[in-house]
Design a protein around this motif. Structure first.
Motif, mmCIF file in Angstrom:
data_model
loop_
_atom_site.group_PDB
_atom_site.id
_atom_site.type_symbol
_atom_site.label_atom_id
_atom_site.label_comp_id
_atom_site.label_asym_id
_atom_site.label_seq_id
_atom_site.Cartn_x
_atom_site.Cartn_y
_atom_site.Cartn_z
ATOM 1 N N LEU A 1 -8.858 14.468 -15.273
ATOM 2 C CA LEU A 1 -7.899 14.729 -14.197
ATOM 3 C C LEU A 1 -7.879 13.475 -13.347
ATOM 4 O O LEU A 1 -8.922 13.023 -12.872
ATOM 5 C CB LEU A 1 -8.337 15.930 -13.361
ATOM 6 N N GLN A 2 -6.709 12.894 -13.171
ATOM 7 C CA GLN A 2 -6.584 11.622 -12.456
ATOM 8 C C GLN A 2 -5.924 11.830 -11.099
ATOM 9 O O GLN A 2 -4.908 12.517 -10.981
ATOM 10 C CB GLN A 2 -5.778 10.631 -13.289
ATOM 11 N N CYS A 3 -6.496 11.229 -10.084
ATOM 12 C CA CYS A 3 -6.049 11.416 -8.696
ATOM 13 C C CYS A 3 -6.074 10.071 -7.966
ATOM 14 O O CYS A 3 -6.392 9.036 -8.546
ATOM 15 C CB CYS A 3 -6.971 12.403 -7.971
ATOM 16 N N GLY A 4 -5.755 10.113 -6.673
ATOM 17 C CA GLY A 4 -5.904 8.934 -5.831
ATOM 18 C C GLY A 4 -4.660 8.117 -5.590
ATOM 19 O O GLY A 4 -4.740 7.041 -5.002
ATOM 20 N N ASP A 5 -3.516 8.609 -6.026
ATOM 21 C CA ASP A 5 -2.248 7.908 -5.798
ATOM 22 C C ASP A 5 -1.383 8.742 -4.857
ATOM 23 O O ASP A 5 -0.848 9.780 -5.256
ATOM 24 C CB ASP A 5 -1.521 7.679 -7.117
ATOM 25 N N PRO A 6 -1.215 8.336 -3.606
ATOM 26 C CA PRO A 6 -0.407 9.110 -2.651
ATOM 27 C C PRO A 6 1.046 9.288 -3.086
ATOM 28 O O PRO A 6 1.701 10.229 -2.643
ATOM 29 C CB PRO A 6 -0.498 8.281 -1.366
ATOM 30 N N ASP B 1 -5.961 12.269 1.779
ATOM 31 C CA ASP B 1 -5.536 13.569 2.311
ATOM 32 C C ASP B 1 -4.088 13.888 1.917
ATOM 33 O O ASP B 1 -3.196 13.028 2.000
ATOM 34 C CB ASP B 1 -5.653 13.590 3.832
ATOM 35 N N ASP B 2 -3.872 15.122 1.490
ATOM 36 C CA ASP B 2 -2.536 15.614 1.146
ATOM 37 C C ASP B 2 -1.889 14.818 0.019
ATOM 38 O O ASP B 2 -0.690 14.564 0.010
ATOM 39 C CB ASP B 2 -1.616 15.593 2.377
ATOM 40 N N THR B 3 -2.711 14.410 -0.950
ATOM 41 C CA THR B 3 -2.188 13.727 -2.135
ATOM 42 C C THR B 3 -2.423 14.603 -3.364
ATOM 43 O O THR B 3 -3.427 15.313 -3.457
ATOM 44 C CB THR B 3 -2.847 12.354 -2.350
ATOM 45 N N ASP B 4 -1.504 14.534 -4.311
ATOM 46 C CA ASP B 4 -1.597 15.337 -5.529
ATOM 47 C C ASP B 4 -2.283 14.556 -6.648
ATOM 48 O O ASP B 4 -2.073 13.347 -6.786
ATOM 49 C CB ASP B 4 -0.200 15.750 -6.008
ATOM 50 N N CYS B 5 -3.072 15.249 -7.434
ATOM 51 C CA CYS B 5 -3.617 14.661 -8.660
ATOM 52 C C CYS B 5 -2.488 14.661 -9.684
ATOM 53 O O CYS B 5 -1.977 15.725 -10.051
ATOM 54 C CB CYS B 5 -4.814 15.467 -9.156
ATOM 55 N N ALA C 1 0.825 -1.203 0.000
ATOM 56 C CA ALA C 1 0.000 0.000 0.000
ATOM 57 C C ALA C 1 0.866 1.263 0.000
ATOM 58 O O ALA C 1 1.895 1.325 0.668
ATOM 59 C CB ALA C 1 -0.916 0.002 1.212
ATOM 60 N N ALA C 2 0.419 2.270 -0.760
ATOM 61 C CA ALA C 2 1.124 3.545 -0.787
ATOM 62 C C ALA C 2 0.979 4.273 0.539
ATOM 63 O O ALA C 2 1.843 5.068 0.914
ATOM 64 C CB ALA C 2 0.586 4.414 -1.928
ATOM 65 N N ILE D 1 -5.371 17.141 -3.060
ATOM 66 C CA ILE D 1 -6.579 16.815 -2.287
ATOM 67 C C ILE D 1 -6.250 17.003 -0.820
ATOM 68 O O ILE D 1 -5.284 16.420 -0.300
ATOM 69 C CB ILE D 1 -7.017 15.365 -2.547
ATOM 70 N N THR D 2 -7.021 17.835 -0.144
ATOM 71 C CA THR D 2 -6.766 18.092 1.278
ATOM 72 C C THR D 2 -7.668 17.270 2.185
ATOM 73 O O THR D 2 -7.393 17.139 3.378
ATOM 74 C CB THR D 2 -6.952 19.583 1.593
ATOM 75 N N GLY D 3 -8.736 16.710 1.638
ATOM 76 C CA GLY D 3 -9.619 15.864 2.436
ATOM 77 C C GLY D 3 -10.875 15.512 1.662
ATOM 78 O O GLY D 3 -11.186 16.125 0.638
ATOM 79 N N VAL D 4 -11.569 14.502 2.149
ATOM 80 C CA VAL D 4 -12.836 14.086 1.548
ATOM 81 C C VAL D 4 -13.857 13.965 2.670
ATOM 82 O O VAL D 4 -13.599 13.308 3.692
ATOM 83 C CB VAL D 4 -12.719 12.729 0.811
#
Length: 244
Positions: free
Chosen positions: A141-146, A126-130, A72-73, A237-240
């Motif tokens: 726009l793709q996101c979700g990879d720490p 949290d605190d991950t970049d797209c 896991a990342a 992304i700062t939070g969900v």
């Protein structure tokens, strides 16, 4: 994980001459595949309990989240196998570019929404970049990879929830993958109508204002000026959060 070997985009929305279309289509297939986090093709996603298909709208089902071949990342636990959410789940993805407000479809894609809710609750996003923006061929726009590399995931994978009718108009929220049943944590937002095969689980829809936020960001281009790369304006992304 293919590049976004997750999406196998086809032709562009605006079609030029046939020769250009063929060239662009070939380029798209090779380079515009949306990469999912850490799913591997032999991750066990063919389980009857977790597979998608025409019955994917069933409200009550059991989901499988087998461990992936990659670590896991971020340190997170796999979701519970029995989803609790039903109906529409209102979510806000807070980013440095503005809030992205989305409605998640827990009835149609219970296992996908269950995973997204679990990861969000564990502050995985949290605190991950797209890490990826495409401005040609497909518009996402793709996101979700720490890790910010396009290869990170949660340490587990799960099956697609597809019925073959999926389309990807502006505002679509869908899972990236590296092949059938290799969903992990990476997802993409479609900011302009995109021609993609129905291979990517659609689990939500952004509202009009949020879609415009992403489109405005995309208008600034990538950091290299190419049609595919990291956004020129960094998006974090700062939070969900979710409405009760």
């Amino acid at each position: 994980m293919d590049y976004p070997a997750q999406s196998r985009p086809h032709a562009l929305t605006h079609r030029p001459t046939s020769a250009v279309v063929l060239a662009l289509a070939a380029l798209t297939v090779l380079t515009l595949l949306l990469l999912s986090g850490c799913g591997s093709s032999d991750s066990g996603g063919d389980s009857d309990e977790s597979s998608g298909g025409s019955d994917s709208s069933a409200a009550a089902r059991t989901c499988a989240y087998p461990a992936d071949s990659q670590s896991a990342a971020k340190d997170v636990k796999a979701p519970a196998e029995e989803p609790e959410a039903k109906g529409t789940v209102d979510a806000t993805i807070a980013t440095s570019a503005g809030d992205l407000v989305a409605a998640l479809d827990a009835d149609r894609t219970p296992c996908t929404v269950n995973s997204f809710l679990s990861l969000a609750a564990q502050k995985y996003f949290d605190d991950t970049d797209c890490h990826r923006l495409t401005t040609e061929g497909i518009f996402v726009l793709q996101c979700g990879d720490p890790t910010g590399t396009g290869s990170g995931g949660p340490g587990y994978s799960f099956a697609d929830e597809l019925d073959g009718s999926e389309t990807y108009p502006a505002g679509t929220l869908a899972m990236a993958n590296s092949g059938p049943d290799t969903n992990g944590s990476q997802f993409f937002v479609v900011y302009d109508d995109s021609s993609l095969p129905p291979d990517y689980t659609v689990f939500g829809q952004l509202d009009e204002a949020s879609t415009k936020t992403v489109a405005d960001l995309a208008a600034k281009g990538t950091n290299s000026g190419a049609g595919d790369g990291a956004p020129k304006e960094k998006v974090t992304i700062t939070g969900v959060s979710f409405d009760d």
